[in-house]
Design a protein around this motif. Structure first.
Motif, PDB file in Angstrom:
ATOM      1  N   LEU A 184      14.524 -39.012 -10.923  1.00 42.43           N
ATOM      2  CA  LEU A 184      13.377 -38.846 -11.822  1.00 42.43           C
ATOM      3  C   LEU A 184      13.388 -37.457 -12.451  1.00 42.43           C
ATOM      4  O   LEU A 184      13.179 -37.298 -13.657  1.00 42.43           O
ATOM      5  N   ALA A 216      15.916 -37.378 -15.103  1.00 39.39           N
ATOM      6  CA  ALA A 216      15.492 -38.119 -16.299  1.00 39.39           C
ATOM      7  C   ALA A 216      14.493 -37.296 -17.113  1.00 39.39           C
ATOM      8  O   ALA A 216      14.520 -37.309 -18.345  1.00 39.39           O
ATOM      9  N   PHE A 217      13.620 -36.567 -16.419  1.00 35.63           N
ATOM     10  CA  PHE A 217      12.642 -35.724 -17.136  1.00 35.63           C
ATOM     11  C   PHE A 217      13.336 -34.579 -17.873  1.00 35.63           C
ATOM     12  O   PHE A 217      12.914 -34.201 -18.970  1.00 35.63           O
ATOM     13  N   ILE A 237       3.802 -37.111 -10.500  1.00 31.53           N
ATOM     14  CA  ILE A 237       3.903 -38.581 -10.511  1.00 31.53           C
ATOM     15  C   ILE A 237       3.788 -39.124  -9.084  1.00 31.53           C
ATOM     16  O   ILE A 237       3.079 -40.095  -8.828  1.00 31.53           O
ATOM     17  N   ALA A 293       2.453 -43.738 -13.391  1.00 30.48           N
ATOM     18  CA  ALA A 293       3.901 -43.944 -13.543  1.00 30.48           C
ATOM     19  C   ALA A 293       4.176 -45.251 -14.278  1.00 30.48           C
ATOM     20  O   ALA A 293       5.012 -45.297 -15.189  1.00 30.48           O
ATOM     21  N   LEU A 342       3.337 -45.154 -18.067  1.00 32.67           N
ATOM     22  CA  LEU A 342       4.324 -44.389 -18.827  1.00 32.67           C
ATOM     23  C   LEU A 342       5.620 -45.185 -18.937  1.00 32.67           C
ATOM     24  O   LEU A 342       6.213 -45.278 -20.012  1.00 32.67           O
ATOM     25  N   ALA A 343       6.031 -45.799 -17.815  1.00 32.58           N
ATOM     26  CA  ALA A 343       7.274 -46.575 -17.816  1.00 32.58           C
ATOM     27  C   ALA A 343       7.186 -47.720 -18.817  1.00 32.58           C
ATOM     28  O   ALA A 343       8.105 -47.955 -19.612  1.00 32.58           O
ATOM     29  N   GLN A 344       6.045 -48.411 -18.799  1.00 29.28           N
ATOM     30  CA  GLN A 344       5.874 -49.556 -19.692  1.00 29.28           C
ATOM     31  C   GLN A 344       5.847 -49.107 -21.156  1.00 29.28           C
ATOM     32  O   GLN A 344       6.461 -49.733 -22.019  1.00 29.28           O
ATOM     33  N   LEU A 388       7.240 -46.532 -22.419  1.00 30.35           N
ATOM     34  CA  LEU A 388       8.585 -46.112 -22.824  1.00 30.35           C
ATOM     35  C   LEU A 388       9.433 -47.310 -23.229  1.00 30.35           C
ATOM     36  O   LEU A 388      10.122 -47.288 -24.250  1.00 30.35           O
ATOM     37  N   VAL A 389       9.376 -48.349 -22.412  1.00 25.12           N
ATOM     38  CA  VAL A 389      10.186 -49.542 -22.704  1.00 25.12           C
ATOM     39  C   VAL A 389       9.674 -50.232 -23.956  1.00 25.12           C
ATOM     40  O   VAL A 389      10.437 -50.611 -24.848  1.00 25.12           O
ATOM     41  N   ASN A 428      14.925 -45.887 -21.131  1.00 28.23           N
ATOM     42  CA  ASN A 428      15.062 -46.834 -20.024  1.00 28.23           C
ATOM     43  C   ASN A 428      15.310 -46.128 -18.694  1.00 28.23           C
ATOM     44  O   ASN A 428      14.748 -46.509 -17.667  1.00 28.23           O
ATOM     45  N   GLU A 429      16.153 -45.095 -18.714  1.00 32.30           N
ATOM     46  CA  GLU A 429      16.422 -44.341 -17.494  1.00 32.30           C
ATOM     47  C   GLU A 429      15.143 -43.734 -16.939  1.00 32.30           C
ATOM     48  O   GLU A 429      14.867 -43.809 -15.747  1.00 32.30           O
ATOM     49  N   LEU A 430      14.360 -43.124 -17.846  1.00 31.93           N
ATOM     50  CA  LEU A 430      13.120 -42.491 -17.405  1.00 31.93           C
ATOM     51  C   LEU A 430      12.153 -43.545 -16.881  1.00 31.93           C
ATOM     52  O   LEU A 430      11.537 -43.369 -15.825  1.00 31.93           O
ATOM     53  N   ALA A 431      12.045 -44.665 -17.595  1.00 28.29           N
ATOM     54  CA  ALA A 431      11.138 -45.732 -17.177  1.00 28.29           C
ATOM     55  C   ALA A 431      11.529 -46.259 -15.802  1.00 28.29           C
ATOM     56  O   ALA A 431      10.684 -46.431 -14.913  1.00 28.29           O
ATOM     57  N   LEU A 487      10.808 -43.750 -13.028  1.00 25.93           N
ATOM     58  CA  LEU A 487       9.371 -43.667 -12.739  1.00 25.93           C
ATOM     59  C   LEU A 487       8.934 -44.785 -11.808  1.00 25.93           C
ATOM     60  O   LEU A 487       8.203 -44.566 -10.835  1.00 25.93           O
TER      61      LEU A 487
END
Lengths: 204, 204
Positions: A10, A13-14, A32, A40, A43-45, A47-48, B41-44, B47
């Motif tokens: 993580l 990735a940041f 997080i 989390a 944010l993940a959703q 991003l996708v 995707n990597e970050l998502a 997380l």
């Protein structure tokens, strides 16, 4: 800790985000971890989803999750005036002034001979299509193109290129003004801005 | 733009992170949009994974994706010395010195009477279990507890509480030193640090 544990992954990735170093990334990761799962997951959703759903507006190349962006869809905007911008943040900056009621065209880049970016690498062709056929511009004929690229070398080059291309079509082409920013001190204004402000002085 | 479009949702998800305002969030969102899908995707994935897989080490309450954290698993660490820290970033800071070869115990908080955080709200019970039964500490009897909480009001309160609790068990309890930081200027050191440094002076 192994380099493949989830926390390290993580953090790494940041760090890929702009302006986020190792320290900030680590602070974000532990934030997080200490927060409820929703932070989390949201944010993940997001991003996708943003990568899946957002694409270019068919007319003006603005980023949108629909076929046409909200500006192009709007009946209250003046579609005979097109403001040409480099990217979506620039478009948003102009929208935030609340001064502009026309539509936009987003180039997603500037012509840059030094970096080998030519007219075909930015969305100029789509702009020309709008100028040539009213159908491609939602049945509105275009009266004026306002070129709102930055007053940088590439911004000026792009502006010059567009102006040479569009003026022969009999369409008015204008450029946003350059000069001393409102509220700034003349004493601290850089030389090139000040000489531009002198050169482009207006009669009162 | 509608407030529910994917870009706005991503911006608002980013603003929930500490130190990220509207402007930074918007910059991050447009960065994500301009980058290949992998970055997002990597970050998502990282997380989601970090929240799914990371939990507390059964022995020391450090964050880990296994039953025991890497320090507790290690045969090369001295498990008879336990360094008590407030949280995992503090543990990492001590690990980064490379000076400490013992094991840890992570409280995940400090006792704070003012904020209504009592001894049962931090992981003190788990520490006592390790002191009382060698089995709970990987069959190692504990010789020393080093209290490495911050020299703040809550950090001192926690330190005092732990020391009163553990000393009667016949275990040595020590506290990390407070004083003038290495490399700092005496002139600019704050009053309380300086008076602490004077009070805790050492014979040469």
């Amino acid at each position: 800790m192994k380099s493949t544990d989830p926390i390290t992954r993580l953090v790494s990735a940041f760090t890929k985000l702009p302006g986020v170093g190792e320290r900030t990334a680590s602070r974000l990761a532990f934030f997080i971890l200490n927060q409820p799962d929703e932070i989390a997951n949201e944010l993940a959703q997001a991003l996708v989803e943003v990568k899946e759903k957002v694409g270019l507006c068919e007319r003006c190349c603005n980023l949108t999750d629909e076929r046409l962006c909200s500006v192009c869809q709007s009946q209250r905007r003046d579609h005979s005036v097109i403001c040409v911008v480099e990217n979506t943040p620039d478009l948003r900056a102009i929208e935030n002034t609340g001064e502009f009621t026309g539509s936009y065209h987003v180039l997603h880049g500037l012509i840059s001979p030094l970096e080998g970016i030519g007219p075909d690498d930015v969305h100029i062709r789509e702009l020309l299509k709008r100028l040539e056929s009213p159908a491609a511009n939602g049945d509105a004929a275009v009266d004026e193109i306002i070129i709102a690229t930055s007053p940088s070398v590439d911004g000026e080059a792009t502006s010059l290129y567009l102006s040479k291309l569009i003026k022969p079509l009999g369409i008015r082409v204008s450029r946003i003004a350059s000069g001393v920013p409102i509220g700034s001190e003349l004493e601290y204004t850089d030389k090139s801005t000040l000489s531009r402000a002198l050169m482009e002085r207006r009669d009162l």
